[in-house]
Design a protein around this motif. Structure first.
Motif, PDB file in Angstrom:
ATOM      1  N   VAL A   7       7.833   4.688 -12.198  1.00  0.00           N
ATOM      2  CA  VAL A   7       7.673   5.172 -10.820  1.00  0.00           C
ATOM      3  C   VAL A   7       7.894   6.680 -10.751  1.00  0.00           C
ATOM      4  CG1 VAL A   7       8.682   5.102  -8.508  1.00  0.00           C
ATOM      5  CG2 VAL A   7       8.218   2.973  -9.720  1.00  0.00           C
ATOM      6  N   ALA A   8       8.873   7.193 -11.494  1.00  0.00           N
ATOM      7  CA  ALA A   8       9.121   8.635 -11.504  1.00  0.00           C
ATOM      8  C   ALA A   8       7.899   9.389 -12.022  1.00  0.00           C
ATOM      9  CB  ALA A   8      10.345   8.951 -12.357  1.00  0.00           C
ATOM     10  N   LYS A   9       7.237   8.842 -13.032  1.00  0.00           N
ATOM     11  CA  LYS A   9       6.023   9.468 -13.557  1.00  0.00           C
ATOM     12  C   LYS A   9       4.920   9.467 -12.503  1.00  0.00           C
ATOM     13  CE  LYS A   9       4.704   8.222 -17.668  1.00  0.00           C
ATOM     14  NZ  LYS A   9       4.386   7.329 -18.813  1.00  0.00           N
ATOM     15  N   ALA A  10       4.765   8.354 -11.778  1.00  0.00           N
ATOM     16  CA  ALA A  10       3.736   8.270 -10.745  1.00  0.00           C
ATOM     17  C   ALA A  10       4.038   9.216  -9.587  1.00  0.00           C
ATOM     18  CB  ALA A  10       3.618   6.829 -10.245  1.00  0.00           C
ATOM     19  N   VAL A  11       5.304   9.331  -9.206  1.00  0.00           N
ATOM     20  CA  VAL A  11       5.682  10.259  -8.130  1.00  0.00           C
ATOM     21  C   VAL A  11       5.352  11.691  -8.534  1.00  0.00           C
ATOM     22  CG1 VAL A  11       7.632  11.220  -6.857  1.00  0.00           C
ATOM     23  CG2 VAL A  11       7.459   8.753  -7.164  1.00  0.00           C
ATOM     24  N   LYS A  12       5.592  12.006  -9.799  1.00  0.00           N
ATOM     25  CA  LYS A  12       5.261  13.345 -10.291  1.00  0.00           C
ATOM     26  C   LYS A  12       3.757  13.598 -10.223  1.00  0.00           C
ATOM     27  CE  LYS A  12       6.580  16.481 -14.034  1.00  0.00           C
ATOM     28  NZ  LYS A  12       7.320  16.584 -15.323  1.00  0.00           N
ATOM     29  N   ASP A  13       2.964  12.557 -10.436  1.00  0.00           N
ATOM     30  CA  ASP A  13       1.502  12.683 -10.350  1.00  0.00           C
ATOM     31  C   ASP A  13       1.033  12.865  -8.908  1.00  0.00           C
ATOM     32  OD1 ASP A  13       1.424  12.297 -13.080  1.00  0.00           O
ATOM     33  OD2 ASP A  13       0.907  10.176 -12.952  1.00  0.00           O
TER      34      ASP A  13
ATOM     35  N   PHE B   4      -5.717   6.471   1.294  1.00  0.00           N
ATOM     36  CA  PHE B   4      -6.179   6.921  -0.025  1.00  0.00           C
ATOM     37  C   PHE B   4      -5.000   7.315  -0.905  1.00  0.00           C
ATOM     38  CE2 PHE B   4      -7.423  10.383  -2.892  1.00  0.00           C
ATOM     39  CZ  PHE B   4      -8.409   9.750  -3.629  1.00  0.00           C
ATOM     40  N   LEU B   5      -4.089   8.118  -0.357  1.00  0.00           N
ATOM     41  CA  LEU B   5      -2.926   8.544  -1.132  1.00  0.00           C
ATOM     42  C   LEU B   5      -2.027   7.358  -1.471  1.00  0.00           C
ATOM     43  CD1 LEU B   5      -1.001  10.601  -2.356  1.00  0.00           C
ATOM     44  CD2 LEU B   5      -0.103  11.042  -0.055  1.00  0.00           C
ATOM     45  N   GLY B   6      -1.738   6.519  -0.468  1.00  0.00           N
ATOM     46  CA  GLY B   6      -0.874   5.371  -0.713  1.00  0.00           C
ATOM     47  C   GLY B   6      -1.463   4.415  -1.732  1.00  0.00           C
ATOM     48  N   GLY B   7      -2.761   4.117  -1.593  1.00  0.00           N
ATOM     49  CA  GLY B   7      -3.418   3.212  -2.529  1.00  0.00           C
ATOM     50  C   GLY B   7      -3.523   3.780  -3.927  1.00  0.00           C
ATOM     51  N   SER B   8      -3.810   5.068  -4.024  1.00  0.00           N
ATOM     52  CA  SER B   8      -3.942   5.713  -5.340  1.00  0.00           C
ATOM     53  C   SER B   8      -2.602   5.756  -6.059  1.00  0.00           C
ATOM     54  CB  SER B   8      -4.494   7.131  -5.174  1.00  0.00           C
ATOM     55  OG  SER B   8      -5.774   7.114  -4.563  1.00  0.00           O
ATOM     56  N   PHE B   9      -1.561   6.083  -5.319  1.00  0.00           N
ATOM     57  CA  PHE B   9      -0.223   6.110  -5.923  1.00  0.00           C
ATOM     58  C   PHE B   9       0.180   4.721  -6.405  1.00  0.00           C
ATOM     59  CE2 PHE B   9       4.302   5.224  -5.223  1.00  0.00           C
ATOM     60  CZ  PHE B   9       4.858   6.078  -6.169  1.00  0.00           C
ATOM     61  N   LEU B  10      -0.047   3.710  -5.583  1.00  0.00           N
ATOM     62  CA  LEU B  10       0.336   2.349  -5.954  1.00  0.00           C
ATOM     63  C   LEU B  10      -0.431   1.892  -7.188  1.00  0.00           C
ATOM     64  CD1 LEU B  10       1.971  -0.168  -5.288  1.00  0.00           C
ATOM     65  CD2 LEU B  10       0.142  -0.867  -3.718  1.00  0.00           C
ATOM     66  N   ARG B  11      -1.703   2.226  -7.250  1.00  0.00           N
ATOM     67  CA  ARG B  11      -2.497   1.854  -8.418  1.00  0.00           C
ATOM     68  C   ARG B  11      -1.990   2.568  -9.676  1.00  0.00           C
ATOM     69  NH1 ARG B  11      -4.464  -2.379 -10.212  1.00  0.00           N
ATOM     70  NH2 ARG B  11      -3.431  -1.680 -12.126  1.00  0.00           N
ATOM     71  N   ARG B  12      -1.542   3.825  -9.521  1.00  0.00           N
ATOM     72  CA  ARG B  12      -1.023   4.566 -10.665  1.00  0.00           C
ATOM     73  C   ARG B  12       0.270   3.931 -11.175  1.00  0.00           C
ATOM     74  NH1 ARG B  12      -2.028   9.780 -12.119  1.00  0.00           N
ATOM     75  NH2 ARG B  12      -4.099   9.193 -11.334  1.00  0.00           N
TER      76      ARG B  12
ATOM     77  N   ALA C  53       1.013   0.752 -10.989  1.00  0.00           N
ATOM     78  CA  ALA C  53       0.582  -0.455 -11.696  1.00  0.00           C
ATOM     79  C   ALA C  53       0.006  -0.114 -13.069  1.00  0.00           C
ATOM     80  CB  ALA C  53      -0.448  -1.206 -10.856  1.00  0.00           C
ATOM     81  N   ASP C  54      -0.727   1.006 -13.151  1.00  0.00           N
ATOM     82  CA  ASP C  54      -1.293   1.419 -14.441  1.00  0.00           C
ATOM     83  C   ASP C  54      -0.191   1.733 -15.443  1.00  0.00           C
ATOM     84  OD1 ASP C  54      -3.831   1.120 -13.457  1.00  0.00           O
ATOM     85  OD2 ASP C  54      -4.121   3.251 -13.004  1.00  0.00           O
ATOM     86  N   TYR C  55       0.855   2.418 -14.994  1.00  0.00           N
ATOM     87  CA  TYR C  55       1.962   2.727 -15.891  1.00  0.00           C
ATOM     88  C   TYR C  55       2.691   1.455 -16.322  1.00  0.00           C
ATOM     89  CZ  TYR C  55       1.620   7.790 -15.231  1.00  0.00           C
ATOM     90  OH  TYR C  55       1.189   9.101 -15.244  1.00  0.00           O
TER      91      TYR C  55
END
Length: 439
Positions: free
Chosen positions: A273-279, A418-426, A428-430
């Motif tokens: 999650v920390a990595k995704a927040v940084k993205d 868009f932002l919420g969905g993209s972050f959530l998908r990221r 899940a990807d991690y």
């Protein structure tokens, strides 16, 4: 005889006030240095305030349940002869003050003079706006008093304000309470809203009455405040955690032998999650009026259940800058302190994003409420084996996979779909792309 001013000490980063829980001494009692004389609470953590010197309690200036600002004088202590020299410590100052000049802090029943201007430093305190058209502002002190008396923001907006620029003052709300809260059930004007709140006489039934403890009341107030403040939207994705589960099963024993720490799923979640927040730094924000504060640090809060059933949110600070072994050590330490009610203020404050692992309780998924003043919160559901269709070059196959639902509740004022969905998908990807060496 000289008297020592006992001031409410600093209790952690960003803590500006505390609630008096209980005095453990009375006026006239003898105390020794470092003896606990008072219990206070900020947010969800209780603390003890010690006596700074040997002496006798000459005056208690605040009552239980009062909200007091950091640095405010809460009691006077007559220092013993061997400690009569000037003493200045955090929250303590000794002065020669005749007793007759000592004035206690006004209680709610005492109406402060309307001609008295508030201290200049109060003008810099953060305020909350309910409705810009009404020009009504609520200071943190007023919000604390309102929570204590279960006064909603809508009701606060109906109280006549006498402060500058339409600010609601402490004296305004105390006067209103003394008058019996006449606007408590006032109805909105139909021409303005087109809808009147029905005065429903609900039958709440009969049964055993269980009074909420103080922490449960604070949680309830915090949740209502969050839903009132932020328009919540929740997005969902499904993640295949098979690789993460297999890697953890293969490495948890070696990890503990090497670092002396248990390897649960929580550190793996915090790291990803920390990595995704940084993205996506615009997830790591707070709203201040018409401004958006983009946080410099990535501090991940993790909702943790206490033995009482209440929840608390210890925080892993700067999670994006730490490796897995460090995160695991902090997670285990914070969880142990939470179970034993040993968390400190700094360990439960300053979060910028929160994870709620509802899967711990067997829930498939959840719709979490945002932990204010953050802009989003992630819920991780139970990891469950399911038959899934897997696509390969030589055709589709049905396999048993470790699946989990993720849900993200976000503040739609500043986070769009868009932002919420993209972050959530990221995130899940991690979780899915879990390719790392074994220990």
């Amino acid at each position: 005889m000289a008297e020592v001013e006992l001031k409410l000490p600093k209790m952690g980063e960003s803590i500006s006030e505390a609630t008096i829980i209980n005095w453990l001494v009375s006026e006239g009692d003898e105390v020794t240095q470092d003896q606990t004389v008072l219990e206070v609470a900020t947010d969800k953590v209780d603390s003890e305030v010690p006596a700074p010197v040997n002496g006798k309690i000459s005056k208690l200036l605040v009552e239980p349940n009062e909200v007091v600002k950091i640095g405010e004088v809460i009691a006077l202590i007559e220092a013993s002869a061997d400690q009569s020299e000037s003493v200045k410590k955090d929250g303590v100052e000794e002065k020669s003050i005749p007793k007759k000049e000592t004035k206690a802090k006004p209680t709610p029943s005492e109406k402060p003079s309307s001609s008295k201007k508030p201290p200049k430093d109060q003008k810099t305190s953060k305020s909350y706006t309910l409705n810009e058209n009404q020009n009504t502002y609520f200071s943190p002190l007023v919000v604390s008093i309102a929570k204590e008396h279960h006064i909603s923001f809508e009701e606060l907006a109906r109280i006549p304000a006498t402060g500058s620029e339409g600010r609601l003052r402490k004296s305004d709300i105390f006067n209103y309470i003394e008058e019996g809260r006449p606007a408590q059930f006032a109805q909105p004007v139909p021409e303005q809203t087109g809808f009147q709140i029905p005065d429903l006489k609900l039958d709440k039934g009969k049964g055993k009455i269980v009074e909420m403890d103080r922490m449960r009341q604070m949680i309830a107030d915090h949740m209502v405040f969050s839903k009132h403040t932020s328009p919540h939207v929740t997005a969902y994705v499904e993640a295949d955690l098979t690789e993460m589960v297999n890697w953890r099963n293969a490495n948890k024993k070696a990890f503990q032998e090497k670092y002396g720490e248990k390897l649960t799923f929580t550190p793996l979640f915090v790291e990803a999650v920390a990595k995704a927040v940084k993205d996506f730094p615009m997830i790591n924000v707070s709203v201040d009026g018409k401004n958006i504060i983009v946080k410099e640090s990535i501090n991940i809060g993790m909702a943790t259940a206490l033995p009482t059933g209440n929840l608390i949110v210890p925080v892993v600070k700067n999670a994006d800058q730490k490796d897995l072994k460090t995160i695991a050590a902090e997670v285990n330490d914070l969880a142990e302190k939470a179970r034993n009610n040993k968390l400190k203020h700094d360990e439960t404050s300053g979060s910028t994003f929160t994870i709620s692992n509802v899967g711990t309780f067997g829930s498939l998924m959840g719709t979490p409420i945002i932990n204010q003043p953050e802009a989003a919160i992630l819920a991780t559901g139970i990891i469950k084996k399911r038959a899934e269709v897997m696509e390969y070059e030589d055709g589709d196959k049905i396999e048993i996979r470790q699946m989990m639902y993720l849900s993200l509740s976000f503040d739609h004022r500043v986070v769009d779909g868009f932002l919420g969905g993209s972050f959530l998908r990221r995130v899940a990807d991690y979780f899915e792309d879990f390719n790392r060496p074994n220990y």
